[in-house]
Design a protein around this motif. Structure first.
Motif, PDB file in Angstrom:
ATOM      1  N   SER A  50      39.573  47.553  32.370  1.00 55.13           N
ATOM      2  CA  SER A  50      39.078  47.286  33.715  1.00 55.13           C
ATOM      3  C   SER A  50      39.219  48.541  34.555  1.00 55.13           C
ATOM      4  O   SER A  50      40.302  49.121  34.618  1.00 55.13           O
ATOM      5  N   GLY A  51      38.131  48.957  35.154  1.00 50.21           N
ATOM      6  CA  GLY A  51      38.171  50.167  35.967  1.00 50.21           C
ATOM      7  C   GLY A  51      38.597  49.938  37.406  1.00 50.21           C
ATOM      8  O   GLY A  51      39.305  50.750  37.986  1.00 50.21           O
ATOM      9  N   TYR A  52      38.169  48.809  37.990  1.00 48.26           N
ATOM     10  CA  TYR A  52      38.413  48.573  39.413  1.00 48.26           C
ATOM     11  C   TYR A  52      39.096  47.243  39.693  1.00 48.26           C
ATOM     12  O   TYR A  52      39.250  46.865  40.845  1.00 48.26           O
ATOM     13  N   GLY A  53      39.489  46.520  38.648  1.00 50.02           N
ATOM     14  CA  GLY A  53      40.200  45.265  38.824  1.00 50.02           C
ATOM     15  C   GLY A  53      39.369  44.016  38.610  1.00 50.02           C
ATOM     16  O   GLY A  53      39.909  42.942  38.364  1.00 50.02           O
ATOM     17  N   HIS A  54      38.041  44.122  38.698  1.00 51.48           N
ATOM     18  CA  HIS A  54      37.188  42.947  38.541  1.00 51.48           C
ATOM     19  C   HIS A  54      37.236  42.406  37.107  1.00 51.48           C
ATOM     20  O   HIS A  54      37.357  41.194  36.898  1.00 51.48           O
ATOM     21  N   MET A  70      38.683  38.840  35.611  1.00 51.87           N
ATOM     22  CA  MET A  70      37.930  38.007  34.668  1.00 51.87           C
ATOM     23  C   MET A  70      38.750  37.781  33.400  1.00 51.87           C
ATOM     24  O   MET A  70      38.796  36.665  32.865  1.00 51.87           O
ATOM     25  N   ALA A  71      39.417  38.812  32.909  1.00 55.74           N
ATOM     26  CA  ALA A  71      40.278  38.687  31.727  1.00 55.74           C
ATOM     27  C   ALA A  71      41.391  37.666  31.982  1.00 55.74           C
ATOM     28  O   ALA A  71      41.729  36.877  31.084  1.00 55.74           O
ATOM     29  N   GLN A  72      41.939  37.669  33.185  1.00 50.35           N
ATOM     30  CA  GLN A  72      42.980  36.695  33.525  1.00 50.35           C
ATOM     31  C   GLN A  72      42.437  35.272  33.464  1.00 50.35           C
ATOM     32  O   GLN A  72      43.116  34.362  32.976  1.00 50.35           O
ATOM     33  N   PHE A 109      33.238  39.333  26.944  1.00 54.29           N
ATOM     34  CA  PHE A 109      32.857  39.115  28.339  1.00 54.29           C
ATOM     35  C   PHE A 109      32.708  40.451  29.040  1.00 54.29           C
ATOM     36  O   PHE A 109      33.248  41.474  28.598  1.00 54.29           O
ATOM     37  N   THR A 110      31.957  40.419  30.146  1.00 52.15           N
ATOM     38  CA  THR A 110      31.728  41.632  30.911  1.00 52.15           C
ATOM     39  C   THR A 110      31.433  41.312  32.370  1.00 52.15           C
ATOM     40  O   THR A 110      31.123  40.178  32.723  1.00 52.15           O
ATOM     41  N   ASP A 141      31.782  32.327  38.546  1.00 50.06           N
ATOM     42  CA  ASP A 141      31.927  33.290  37.446  1.00 50.06           C
ATOM     43  C   ASP A 141      33.323  33.199  36.837  1.00 50.06           C
ATOM     44  O   ASP A 141      33.488  33.266  35.616  1.00 50.06           O
ATOM     45  N   LEU A 142      34.333  33.043  37.688  1.00 49.74           N
ATOM     46  CA  LEU A 142      35.704  32.941  37.183  1.00 49.74           C
ATOM     47  C   LEU A 142      35.926  31.617  36.451  1.00 49.74           C
ATOM     48  O   LEU A 142      36.624  31.577  35.436  1.00 49.74           O
TER      49      LEU A 142
END
Length: 184
Positions: free
Chosen positions: A10-14, A18-20, A92-93, A164-165
């Motif tokens: 993750s580059g910016y936390g988004h 999503m991974a969480q 996922f992305t 999305d989450l």
């Protein structure tokens, strides 16, 4: 017990958020790829011991981040010994654009899994593609290959769409359930 690992960059936390959500649904361990494209100590061993591996990367310039690509290239050692053969896999992305060429990223994750002789799990959710659909509905971005999220380029993690989450959480639960079924 089924062991699921979510390995992601993750580059910016988004993508981390999503991974969480994916990990919450799958009751999975998170394994972050760092800013230099490396896993933490013991990371490769955790992946080898997993029953399912869920790959995650932001979509940058139509593909995975360079950090995720470095991880994928380094997976040639587990590939050679077939450490991940017949494990369940999914991906996922997230990107700023509604499309943002996220399918290309999911295809890269799918191809990585196929190179490792893994078993790919699809999204498994019906799309929210009617006139009545709203942005916070589940699978609003209508993905079948894996989970997708869209985050405004000028927004933080708190600005991510609830739908999305929730899509990510349901996706994680699906992957874990498929892995459990295959263990029987």
């Amino acid at each position: 017990m089924t062991e699921v690992v979510v390995v992601f960059h993750s580059g910016y936390g988004h993508t981390q958020r999503m991974a969480q959500a994916v990990a919450e649904g799958a009751n999975a361990q998170l394994l972050a790829i760092d800013a230099e494209g490396n896993l933490p100590a013991g990371g490769w061993e955790r992946l080898k011991a997993a029953d399912a591996i869920i790959f995650g990367s932001p979509t940058y310039m139509g593909s995975v981040s360079w950090q995720f690509k470095k991880f994928a290239d380094a997976s040639s050692k587990p590939w050679f010994s077939q450490d991940w053969k017949d494990k369940v896999a999914a991906g996922f992305t997230n990107s700023a654009g509604m499309s943002g060429d996220k399918l290309a990223t999911l295809t890269t994750l799918f191809t990585l899994a196929m190179q490792h002789s893994m078993i790919w799990v699809s999204q498994g959710l019906m799309p929210s593609n009617t006139k009545a659909a709203r942005r916070d509905d589940v699978n609003f971005l209508v993905s079948y290959s894996g989970a997708m999220a869209q985050s405004p380029s000028d927004g933080g993690v708190a600005d991510m769409a609830r739908g999305d989450l929730e899509t990510a959480r349901l996706f994680g639960a699906r992957v874990a359930e498929i892995a459990r079924r295959l263990q029987r």
